[in-house]
Motif scaffolding. Structure first.
Motif, short mmCIF file in Angstrom:
data_model
loop_
_atom_site.label_atom_id
_atom_site.label_comp_id
_atom_site.label_asym_id
_atom_site.label_seq_id
_atom_site.Cartn_x
_atom_site.Cartn_y
_atom_site.Cartn_z
N LEU A 1 2.42 12.26 6.30
CA LEU A 1 2.35 13.13 5.11
C LEU A 1 2.85 12.37 3.89
CD1 LEU A 1 3.61 16.61 6.38
CD2 LEU A 1 1.29 15.98 5.70
N ARG A 2 3.94 11.61 4.09
CA ARG A 2 4.47 10.87 2.93
C ARG A 2 3.58 9.68 2.57
NH1 ARG A 2 10.87 10.27 2.65
NH2 ARG A 2 10.67 12.48 3.12
N LEU A 3 2.97 9.06 3.58
CA LEU A 3 2.00 7.99 3.28
C LEU A 3 0.85 8.57 2.45
CD1 LEU A 3 1.73 6.11 6.71
CD2 LEU A 3 2.48 5.11 4.55
N ARG A 4 0.40 9.76 2.84
CA ARG A 4 -0.67 10.44 2.08
C ARG A 4 -0.23 10.64 0.63
NH1 ARG A 4 -0.82 16.75 2.63
NH2 ARG A 4 1.18 16.23 1.66
N ASP A 5 1.01 11.14 0.44
CA ASP A 5 1.49 11.37 -0.92
C ASP A 5 1.57 10.07 -1.72
OD1 ASP A 5 1.65 13.98 -0.19
OD2 ASP A 5 3.82 13.96 0.18
N ASN A 6 1.71 8.95 -0.98
CA ASN A 6 1.77 7.64 -1.64
C ASN A 6 0.41 6.95 -1.70
OD1 ASN A 6 4.51 7.84 -2.21
ND2 ASN A 6 5.10 7.02 -0.22
N GLY A 7 -0.65 7.68 -1.28
CA GLY A 7 -2.01 7.15 -1.48
C GLY A 7 -2.60 6.40 -0.30
N LEU A 8 -2.14 6.70 0.92
CA LEU A 8 -2.70 6.01 2.08
C LEU A 8 -2.81 7.00 3.25
CD1 LEU A 8 -1.77 2.45 3.26
CD2 LEU A 8 -1.79 4.31 4.92
N LEU A 9 -3.99 7.09 3.85
CA LEU A 9 -4.21 8.04 4.95
C LEU A 9 -4.21 7.32 6.29
CD1 LEU A 9 -7.09 10.21 3.43
CD2 LEU A 9 -4.62 10.64 3.38
N CYS B 1 -1.41 -2.13 0.25
CA CYS B 1 -1.16 -1.14 1.31
C CYS B 1 0.17 -1.43 2.01
CB CYS B 1 -2.29 -1.14 2.32
SG CYS B 1 -3.81 -0.54 1.60
N ILE B 2 0.45 -2.69 2.21
CA ILE B 2 1.73 -3.04 2.86
C ILE B 2 2.89 -2.55 1.98
CG2 ILE B 2 3.23 -5.00 3.47
CD1 ILE B 2 0.66 -6.38 4.52
N GLU B 3 2.71 -2.69 0.66
CA GLU B 3 3.73 -2.18 -0.27
C GLU B 3 3.93 -0.67 -0.09
OE1 GLU B 3 6.27 -2.71 -2.40
OE2 GLU B 3 5.85 -4.62 -1.45
N ILE B 4 2.80 0.05 0.01
CA ILE B 4 2.86 1.52 0.18
C ILE B 4 3.59 1.86 1.49
CG2 ILE B 4 1.49 3.61 0.57
CD1 ILE B 4 -0.67 2.42 -1.26
N GLU C 1 -7.76 -9.04 0.85
CA GLU C 1 -6.36 -9.46 0.94
C GLU C 1 -5.47 -8.74 -0.07
OE1 GLU C 1 -5.80 -13.62 1.25
OE2 GLU C 1 -3.61 -13.45 1.31
N ASP C 2 -5.94 -8.62 -1.33
CA ASP C 2 -5.08 -7.96 -2.34
C ASP C 2 -4.88 -6.48 -1.99
OD1 ASP C 2 -7.80 -7.65 -2.84
OD2 ASP C 2 -7.47 -7.19 -4.96
N GLU C 3 -5.92 -5.88 -1.37
CA GLU C 3 -5.79 -4.47 -0.97
C GLU C 3 -4.81 -4.33 0.20
OE1 GLU C 3 -10.39 -3.27 -2.22
OE2 GLU C 3 -9.94 -4.03 -0.21
N ARG D 1 -6.25 -8.37 9.16
CA ARG D 1 -7.10 -7.23 9.47
C ARG D 1 -7.01 -6.89 10.94
NH1 ARG D 1 -12.00 -9.73 6.29
NH2 ARG D 1 -11.81 -8.68 4.31
N HIS D 2 -7.02 -7.93 11.77
CA HIS D 2 -6.97 -7.72 13.20
C HIS D 2 -5.66 -7.04 13.58
CE1 HIS D 2 -8.66 -8.37 17.07
NE2 HIS D 2 -7.55 -8.94 17.51
N PHE D 3 -4.60 -7.52 12.97
CA PHE D 3 -3.26 -6.97 13.20
C PHE D 3 -3.23 -5.49 12.81
CE2 PHE D 3 0.77 -6.17 10.87
CZ PHE D 3 1.62 -6.16 11.95
N LEU D 4 -3.80 -5.19 11.65
CA LEU D 4 -3.81 -3.81 11.17
C LEU D 4 -4.63 -2.91 12.08
CD1 LEU D 4 -4.10 -4.43 7.37
CD2 LEU D 4 -2.24 -3.24 8.51
N TRP D 5 -5.76 -3.46 12.57
CA TRP D 5 -6.61 -2.64 13.44
C TRP D 5 -5.82 -2.17 14.66
CZ3 TRP D 5 -8.86 -0.89 17.67
CH2 TRP D 5 -10.04 -0.18 17.52
#
Ligand SMILES: Cc1ncc(COP(=O)(O)O)c(C=O)c1O
Length: 310
Positions: free
Chosen positions: A266-274, A299-302, A293-295, A243-247
């Motif tokens: 824009l493509r991240l948005r189309d893949n479900g992540l803003l 997200c890393i997959e996206i 963690e599972d989320e 989480r810290h890394f992502l922040w």
């Protein structure tokens, strides 16, 4: 720096802008009221017509949120990887926060600082004890905190350090960003922040980042990332680290030939992540810190899939 930044400013240009938006607003106001659910396109168009063009949002029109998720007006679901610039690190519509908000606003909605109330001191005691400070001055926004830090630094210079009155200098590192007030842009080296808004605040000096020998006079602004203290208990160390890394964000651009953060978002948005594009080649990733963690893995997959698609 400031002589370089100063440009003649035409009030007439600003006035023309104001008149233009007023007349277009009048013509739109005569149209009939829209019935039924609003479409994203309608929302984009309405903001473009009636709102000042001081921001450039990603084209997604959000309607509701819960935890780490938000939904747009067409019902599409997204991971919120900005979390209102981490203002909702606790997740959207956190039931405890919503219920405290509701209970207080039903009891006593607002008081001015002209009077005491029964809860301000409780908060001040709590937060100063938690962070081990003597006193706190709550602010509504980050930039107000920066403004106050400038005032405190100057007064401290005069009262404590004996600097001759109004001769204090505050030193900023180049590349800083702490908001868009006159003081904040006066310390900025980014033309998109300051250009056209001079004259600027006197007594500010900008030195290169990480250049200790360049420091002769000190004014220190500390921005505390309170968000990291809002992590839920019971999480594993690994998840906290993630989480810290992502922040702090990830610079994905060494892997992409076409360095356009806007297109990637824009493509991240189309893949479900803003997420938030900034300065052309940087993406800010700041999910609510309650993310699990599972989320994070999803997200890393996206993100992975999106990057590889370029
Ligand atoms: C790094 C940083 N500091 C300060 C601010 C200003 O905060 P606020 O918008 O709450 O005034 C922002 C806002 O975007 C920011 O990104």
């Amino acid at each position: 720096m400031f002589s370089k930044l100063t440009r003649p400013q035409s009030l007439a240009v600003l006035c023309r802008g104001v008149h233009a938006s007023l007349s277009s607003a009048t013509s739109v106001a005569t149209k009939k009221t829209v019935q039924g659910p609003l479409s994203s396109d309608y929302i984009f168009e309405r903001e473009a017509k009636y709102g000042a063009h001081n921001y450039h949002p990603l084209p997604v029109a959000l309607e509701k949120g819960k935890g780490v998720y938000v939904w747009d007006v067409e019902g599409r679901k997204y991971f919120d990887f900005l979390s209102a610039y981490s203002a909702v690190n606790q997740g959207h519509c956190h039931p405890k926060i919503v219920s405290a908000l509701k209970a207080q606003s039903e009891k006593l909605t607002l008081t001015s600082r002209a009077f005491y109330n029964d809860v301000l001191g409780e908060y001040e005691e709590f937060v100063t004890k938690m962070f081990n400070y003597n006193k706190v001055l709550p602010m509504n926004t980050g930039v107000e905190a920066g403004e106050t830090a400038c005032k405190l630094a100057r007064k401290w210079a005069y009262v404590v350090k004996g600097i001759p009155k109004y001769k204090a200098k505050i030193i900023f590192a180049a590349g800083n960003f702490w908001g868009r007030t006159m003081s904040a842009i006066s310390s900025s080296t980014d033309p998109s922040s300051y250009d056209g808004f001079g004259p600027f605040m006197p007594g500010f000096e900008v030195i290169p980042y990480n250049d200790l020998p360049a420091l002769e006079v000190f004014g220190i602004i500390l921005l505390c990332l309170l968000g990291k203290y809002s992590l839920q208990s019971g999480s594993s160390y690994h998840v906290l680290k993630m989480r810290h890394f992502l922040w702090h964000g990830v610079n994905v651009f060494p892997f992409i030939a076409d360095y356009d953060a806007w297109k990637v978002c824009l493509r991240l948005r189309d893949n479900g992540l803003l997420a938030k594009p900034t300065h052309g080649d940087i993406i800010r990733l700041a999910p609510p810190l309650v993310i699990k963690e599972d989320e994070i893995r999803e997200c890393i997959e996206i993100i992975h899939k999106t990057i590889l698609s370029f």
